[in-house]
Scaffold this active site. Structure first.
Site, PDB file in Angstrom:
ATOM      1  CD  GLU A 120      -2.922  -1.176   2.323  1.00  0.00           C
ATOM      2  OE1 GLU A 120      -2.650  -0.526   3.348  1.00  0.00           O
ATOM      3  OE2 GLU A 120      -3.997  -1.787   2.169  1.00  0.00           O
ATOM      4  CD  GLU A 265      -3.542  -6.612   3.385  1.00  0.00           C
ATOM      5  OE1 GLU A 265      -4.251  -5.920   4.146  1.00  0.00           O
ATOM      6  OE2 GLU A 265      -2.316  -6.462   3.274  1.00  0.00           O
TER       7      GLU A 265
END
Length: 477
Positions: A120, A265
């Site tokens: 991220e 995720e």
């Protein structure tokens, strides 16, 4: 002919049912005071028929445990390594040799499928810290894989947070990458497409609920309640579909239409917030796994979707900057024991998953508030100290231990510090306010944990047992 058609249809249904099982993976993080030993993790994955695992680093010892298991592995390169990997290609080549090539030939080999470069990196909270290093690092990793002759088998990708794209107040068809990072995201997307690498995104309906109290709770789940979102001729009834299709539109506008999308995720926490509990998590996973097993995909992404659940176990040392729930994403507790029934098989059979077997703990003892301590105002500083160096997130509002008495609150904090300090006697002093006891203070809702025995301590204990046994044998002889 009719019997033949029935047989063909039966086989087709079996293929669909097993496809979902094969596309299901799980994240395993190790930010814990004593991470679960990899041998237990391998056992848990096998027993629950989970075929894929996503790691957050490339620890050689950990990765080696997956050799010959048939479990597909995704390695991770942390954000802190991105600058080095972007600047120094020789370092990247050494990484591929030591952490990839070496594992492919040991004990049947580790089935490495992907390398996740960073994690991220465009998260708004990072304020652009990795914008200049992430793309060069990605290119170097794929280049090194290609040079090692592994580029067709192992692909590099970047796990992106879903905040890299948005559709404003409109529907998914208005989706596009954030203006300030659009140029770099277009370049990354096209690079991934050109090298047949997947685009990976992390999707968290819970976070939308956590960050906005007005967010329609039904939209976070899969039952179809609420008004949903109407976009042209499509009505979206859950955030998962809407989010993935927003990404699809963003990719299309970047000139990329057929790239494989992986959900890196997705999950639901079980503690640390009023909406984070096993009941809500069970509801979320029930809907998600039913959806995945149907292989219907989303309106713009029909077919099965490759997904990695987040996460396998709780991690009591994760940063709580996003919220107290960050340490409670596990489907299993810190010790590999299951929290709630779940259908990991995709076969419509919801049950308690198989937990870690024969886990070794430290001694069954706890640190609690001394019975002689009556003036609790005197232990406030000790309480704050214990929580600052351990994990008291379960005491927060709406959490499992939030209803403890004031004395048990202190005992819980003392015990967490004691356990996370490997049950050091000094860690239960607190200026005489603490005491070590063999009584378990756990309640039906609140667990007073006992720390796991680390691999090193198990090895020492085993060696002592061996030496004692050998000495006894010599005495007998």
């Amino acid at each position: 002919m009719a019997r033949a058609m029935v047989l063909i249809w039966t086989c087709y249904c079996v293929v669909l049912a097993t496809k979902c099982v094969h596309c299901l993976g799980v994240n395993w993080g190790t930010q814990a005071s004593t991470p679960l030993d990899p041998q237990y993790v391998v056992q848990m994955l096998k027993d629950n028929k989970i075929k894929k695992v996503k790691l957050f680093d490339s620890d050689h010892w950990t990765v080696g445990h997956f050799a010959g298991t048939g479990i597909e592995v995704m390695l991770g390169i942390p954000n802190l390594n991105l600058k080095e990997f972007s600047d120094d290609y020789d370092t990247v080549e050494d990484y591929i040799k030591e952490n990839v090539t070496d594992h492919l030939r040991d004990h049947g080999g580790v089935d490495i499928k992907y390398i996740a470069v960073g994690n991220e990196p465009f998260l708004k909270a990072y304020k652009g810290a990795f914008e200049k290093t992430i793309f060069p690092a990605l290119k170097n990793v794929q280049k090194a894989l290609n040079k090692a002759g592994l580029g067709n088998k192992i692909k590099a990708t970047i796990p992106q947070n879903a905040d890299v794209y948005d559709s404003g107040s409109a529907g998914p068809s208005a989706g596009d990458f954030r203006p300030e990072i659009r140029d770099i995201m277009v370049k990354i997307s096209r690079f991934l497409d050109q090298h047949n690498c997947p685009f990976m995104v992390n999707i968290y309906p819970f976070l939308s609920l956590y960050e906005n109290e007005d967010f329609p709770i039904e939209f976070a789940f899969f039952e179809g309640g609420g008004k949903g979102v109407q976009d042209q001729n499509i009505r979206y009834t859950n955030m998962f579909d809407a989010n993935l299709d927003t990404l699809s539109y963003a990719l299309k506008k970047a000139g990329v239409s057929n790239i494989k999308i992986i959900v890196g995720e997705i999950g639901w926490p079980t503690n640390g917030h009023k909406q984070a509990n096993p009941k809500m998590a069970q509801k979320f996973y029930h809907g998600l796994l039913n959806k995945l097993s149907s292989n219907k995909g989303t309106p713009r992404n029909p077919g099965y979707i490759e997904v990695y659940l987040f996460s396998l176990t709780d991690e009591n040392k994760k940063s709580i900057a996003p919220g107290f729930f960050e340490r409670h994403w596990g489907i299993f507790r810190y010790d590999g024991q299951p929290k709630f029934p779940i259908d990991l098989s995709g076969e419509g059979n919801e049950k308690m998953p198989v937990g870690a077997k024969n886990v070794k703990y430290l001694d069954k003892q706890w640190c609690v508030l001394n019975d002689d301590m009556r003036n609790l105002s005197k232990v406030n500083r000790d309480l704050e100290y214990a929580c600052s160096l351990s994990d008291c997130t379960s005491l927060s509002y709406g959490s499992t231990c939030n209803k403890l008495s004031e004395r048990k609150n202190v005992s819980y904090a003392f015990n967490m510090y004691f356990q996370m300090s490997q049950q050091s006697v000094e860690a239960c002093d607190f200026n005489g306010a603490g005491k070590i006891t063999n009584r378990n203070y756990s309640t039906d809702e609140c667990l007073f944990p006992v720390e796991l025995m680390s691999g090193g301590r198990r090895n020492v204990a085993g060696m002592i047992s061996f030496v004692v046994g050998l000495f006894s044998l010599l005495v007998i002889l």
